[in-house]
Scaffold this motif. Sequence first.
Motif, PDB file in Angstrom:
ATOM      1  N   ASP A  40       0.980  -1.248  -0.049  1.00 34.61           N
ATOM      2  CA  ASP A  40       0.015  -0.059   0.043  1.00 34.61           C
ATOM      3  C   ASP A  40       0.963   1.147  -0.023  1.00 34.61           C
ATOM      4  O   ASP A  40       2.142   1.225   0.327  1.00 34.61           O
ATOM      5  N   GLY A  41       0.189   2.368  -0.051  1.00 36.07           N
ATOM      6  CA  GLY A  41       1.273   3.808   0.055  1.00 36.07           C
ATOM      7  C   GLY A  41       1.081   4.117   1.262  1.00 36.07           C
ATOM      8  O   GLY A  41       0.740   3.457   2.202  1.00 36.07           O
ATOM      9  N   GLY A  42       1.872   5.355   1.535  1.00 34.87           N
ATOM     10  CA  GLY A  42       1.966   6.147   2.648  1.00 34.87           C
ATOM     11  C   GLY A  42       2.918   5.123   3.765  1.00 34.87           C
ATOM     12  O   GLY A  42       3.842   4.374   3.207  1.00 34.87           O
ATOM     13  N   ILE A  43       2.706   5.543   4.992  1.00 39.46           N
ATOM     14  CA  ILE A  43       3.681   4.929   6.082  1.00 39.46           C
ATOM     15  C   ILE A  43       3.235   3.604   6.031  1.00 39.46           C
ATOM     16  O   ILE A  43       4.349   2.783   6.399  1.00 39.46           O
ATOM     17  N   VAL A  44       2.242   3.075   5.850  1.00 36.46           N
ATOM     18  CA  VAL A  44       2.002   1.623   5.893  1.00 36.46           C
ATOM     19  C   VAL A  44       2.855   0.955   4.670  1.00 36.46           C
ATOM     20  O   VAL A  44       3.466  -0.236   4.939  1.00 36.46           O
ATOM     21  N   GLY A  45       2.967   1.424   3.327  1.00 35.58           N
ATOM     22  CA  GLY A  45       3.850   0.998   2.510  1.00 35.58           C
ATOM     23  C   GLY A  45       5.453   0.888   2.885  1.00 35.58           C
ATOM     24  O   GLY A  45       5.834  -0.141   2.680  1.00 35.58           O
ATOM     25  N   ILE A  46       5.699   2.001   3.576  1.00 34.02           N
ATOM     26  CA  ILE A  46       7.083   1.851   4.075  1.00 34.02           C
ATOM     27  C   ILE A  46       7.329   0.947   5.190  1.00 34.02           C
ATOM     28  O   ILE A  46       8.260   0.109   5.237  1.00 34.02           O
ATOM     29  N   SER A  47       6.490   0.983   5.813  1.00 37.31           N
ATOM     30  CA  SER A  47       6.376  -0.466   6.926  1.00 37.31           C
ATOM     31  C   SER A  47       6.499  -1.635   6.474  1.00 37.31           C
ATOM     32  O   SER A  47       7.010  -2.631   7.043  1.00 37.31           O
ATOM     33  N   ILE A  48       5.572  -2.055   5.220  1.00 43.78           N
ATOM     34  CA  ILE A  48       5.623  -3.251   4.781  1.00 43.78           C
ATOM     35  C   ILE A  48       7.136  -3.663   4.338  1.00 43.78           C
ATOM     36  O   ILE A  48       7.375  -4.778   4.451  1.00 43.78           O
ATOM     37  N   MET A  49       7.640  -2.596   3.612  1.00 44.36           N
ATOM     38  CA  MET A  49       9.068  -2.962   3.148  1.00 44.36           C
ATOM     39  C   MET A  49      10.032  -3.157   4.241  1.00 44.36           C
ATOM     40  O   MET A  49      10.857  -4.061   3.976  1.00 44.36           O
ATOM     41  N   ILE A  50       9.948  -2.416   5.407  1.00 40.22           N
ATOM     42  CA  ILE A  50      10.986  -2.366   6.133  1.00 40.22           C
ATOM     43  C   ILE A  50      10.893  -3.596   6.910  1.00 40.22           C
ATOM     44  O   ILE A  50      11.623  -4.733   7.406  1.00 40.22           O
ATOM     45  N   SER A  51       9.167  -4.245   7.128  1.00 36.89           N
ATOM     46  CA  SER A  51       9.265  -5.510   8.041  1.00 36.89           C
ATOM     47  C   SER A  51       9.353  -6.695   7.153  1.00 36.89           C
ATOM     48  O   SER A  51       9.986  -7.633   7.770  1.00 36.89           O
ATOM     49  N   HIS A  52       9.471  -6.521   5.822  1.00 32.69           N
ATOM     50  CA  HIS A  52       9.770  -7.678   4.982  1.00 32.69           C
ATOM     51  C   HIS A  52      11.331  -8.065   5.190  1.00 32.69           C
ATOM     52  O   HIS A  52      11.788  -9.231   5.164  1.00 32.69           O
ATOM     53  N   PHE A  53      12.234  -6.940   5.551  1.00 36.06           N
ATOM     54  CA  PHE A  53      13.614  -7.374   5.614  1.00 36.06           C
ATOM     55  C   PHE A  53      14.163  -7.146   7.232  1.00 36.06           C
ATOM     56  O   PHE A  53      15.248  -7.598   7.092  1.00 36.06           O
ATOM     57  N   THR A  54      13.265  -7.081   7.926  1.00 38.13           N
ATOM     58  CA  THR A  54      13.590  -7.164   9.537  1.00 38.13           C
ATOM     59  C   THR A  54      12.800  -8.189  10.031  1.00 38.13           C
ATOM     60  O   THR A  54      11.560  -8.481   9.431  1.00 38.13           O
ATOM     61  N   VAL A  64       4.759   3.050  15.303  1.00 37.36           N
ATOM     62  CA  VAL A  64       5.850   3.821  15.679  1.00 37.36           C
ATOM     63  C   VAL A  64       6.420   4.809  14.592  1.00 37.36           C
ATOM     64  O   VAL A  64       6.683   6.046  14.686  1.00 37.36           O
ATOM     65  N   LEU A  65       6.170   4.452  13.173  1.00 42.39           N
ATOM     66  CA  LEU A  65       6.669   5.471  12.222  1.00 42.39           C
ATOM     67  C   LEU A  65       5.318   6.620  12.135  1.00 42.39           C
ATOM     68  O   LEU A  65       5.899   7.695  11.623  1.00 42.39           O
ATOM     69  N   ASN A  66       4.131   6.369  12.415  1.00 39.34           N
ATOM     70  CA  ASN A  66       3.470   7.252  12.404  1.00 39.34           C
ATOM     71  C   ASN A  66       3.376   8.138  13.491  1.00 39.34           C
ATOM     72  O   ASN A  66       2.675   9.393  13.540  1.00 39.34           O
TER      73      ASN A  66
END
Length: 285
Positions: A40-54, A64-66
């Motif tokens: 998805d877009g926004g902070i959720v999209g950033i969170s999905i990408m970070i969560s995938h690699f951590t 936390v990011l919001n």
Amino acid sequence: MKGKKSIVYSISSKMIFMIIGAALYSIGLEIFLIPNKVIDGGIVGISIMISHFTSVPLGVLTFVLNLPFFIFGYKHIGKTFTLSTLFSVICYSIGVSVLHPIPGATQDILLASVFGGIIIGLGIGIIIRTGGSTDGTEVIAIILDKRISFSIGQIVMFFNFFILTSAGFLFGWDRAMYSLIAYFIAVKVIDIIVEGIDESKAVMIISEQHKEIAEAIMDRLGRGLTYLDGKGGYKEVETNVIYVVVSRLEIAKVKNIVHGFDEYALMTIGNVDVSGKKYKKKPIH
């Protein structure tokens, strides 16, 4: 006593609808998009990408990011909208954590993108229509909209362009394109539910406290307004009618301002097409 009951009922109903919207948003993410590496877009999209690699859970990352955006928004937008947004984010952060162990509904990426986009759009639409938001980037967009010539929808699209582009480098360009499909479907569904992401609304307010209400609208929203001469049909008492044009995202704020001064005030809200530079908000210092 009746006033307190109506306030409690209003807050309770808003919370229920926000919980429903957050639940739908969580289902769209965890049951359709995330298992297929569509974001998805926004902070959720950033969170999905970070969560995938951590190993950090998505629910924790989204909250936390919001959080910094909510603190910033609380100071510049107001507590009602910011707290509503915070509540909705807490709800869907819990939702994605609960749903994460459940396997995806389909492995067909196109089906996941289409149905995920529809469900996400329904969830976000319900939350926005209730007076909240789902993402910190929207908070920043509302603040920037007071100071630059771009609309809220254009600012959000600008943020999401870079987020979805980043997804192409991380997950592959096919996943980025599917993410774009899901995003546009979600936006169209949101449009249907809330009648436009950045639609203009004309508001007419009749109240004995018109001066206080007008000053609050100008101070808190940075909107110019017009006084219209009015006369009551029953008592034939002359009064001033407030006429102001705002964005859809500001409607809940206008209602809160008006009801804060006069719970018996009469308001009419309608859709309008607006042109002219005078519509842009004045800077809020």
